[in-house]
Enzyme design. Structure first.
Site, short mmCIF file in Angstrom:
data_model
loop_
_atom_site.label_atom_id
_atom_site.label_comp_id
_atom_site.label_asym_id
_atom_site.label_seq_id
_atom_site.Cartn_x
_atom_site.Cartn_y
_atom_site.Cartn_z
CG HIS A 1 -1.89 -1.06 1.36
ND1 HIS A 1 -1.99 -1.89 2.44
CD2 HIS A 1 -2.86 -1.47 0.49
CE1 HIS A 1 -2.98 -2.76 2.26
NE2 HIS A 1 -3.52 -2.52 1.07
CB SER B 1 -4.22 -6.71 4.49
OG SER B 1 -3.83 -5.45 4.03
#
Ligand code: PNS
Length: 164
Positions: free
Chosen positions: A17, A129
């Protein structure tokens, strides 16, 4: 001024990210990272925790703002008067879902909101994630995937309080 929104769940933020954030921040004058506050899902980290992690990670990036949003992404875009959405593409497996979402957002916004894709740097193309949470659950080494302060929060969340 050209602005864009980078939306996501960020549960938690990873180096993948952060890679997209830094590169989008170089392209746009202003980048708003928008953390989804989804009441239907139970993320590992609260929206405030996810926002705080992102704030810490981007504290040196002057044109990056961290916010949270609920409801439809296009309503949030309209309320901010920002009509460009940035999303990362790791591999072709992401493409179908992302294409559908971008077409839907374009339709729902009367063709006002466009999505642009940045391909995630190759070194993070396998990173997600969910895999980070799985590794954390079994106290695996997270150093290549998330900053130390995120790894520490993950260890605490899974009851592995000491860095053996
Ligand atoms: O990090 P994620 O989970 O891939 O992010 C998905 C996100 C937050 C971008 C997406 O679920 C979203 O925009 N949710 C808000 C609700 C919405 O607008 N849905 C319509 C899109 S088809």
């Amino acid at each position: 001024m050209k602005s864009a929104i980078y939306p996501g769940t960020f549960d938690p933020m990873t180096y993948g990210h952060l890679d997209i954030i830094k590169r989008a921040a170089n392209i746009f004058d202003e980048l708003v990272v928008a953390v989804l506050d989804n009441k239907d899902k139970t993320p590992l980290f609260s929206v405030d925790e996810r926002v705080n992690i992102l704030k810490e990670a981007t504290k040196d990036l002057n044109n990056v703002k961290i916010e949270s949003f609920g409801g439809l992404l296009i309503d949030y875009c309209m309320s901010k008067k920002i009509y460009v959405v940035v999303r990362g593409l790791r591999a072709v497996t992401d493409f179908e879902y992302e294409l559908q979402m971008s077409q839907m957002n374009r339709k729902l916004s009367n063709h006002k909101v466009d999505t642009i894709f940045l391909n995630t740097s190759l070194k993070y193309s396998y990173l997600s994630s969910s895999s980070v949470k799985q590794i954390a659950q079994f106290n695996g080494d997270l150093s290549a995937f998330v900053p130390d302060y995120v790894a520490e929060r993950l260890r605490m969340r899974f009851g592995h309080n000491n860095k053996e």
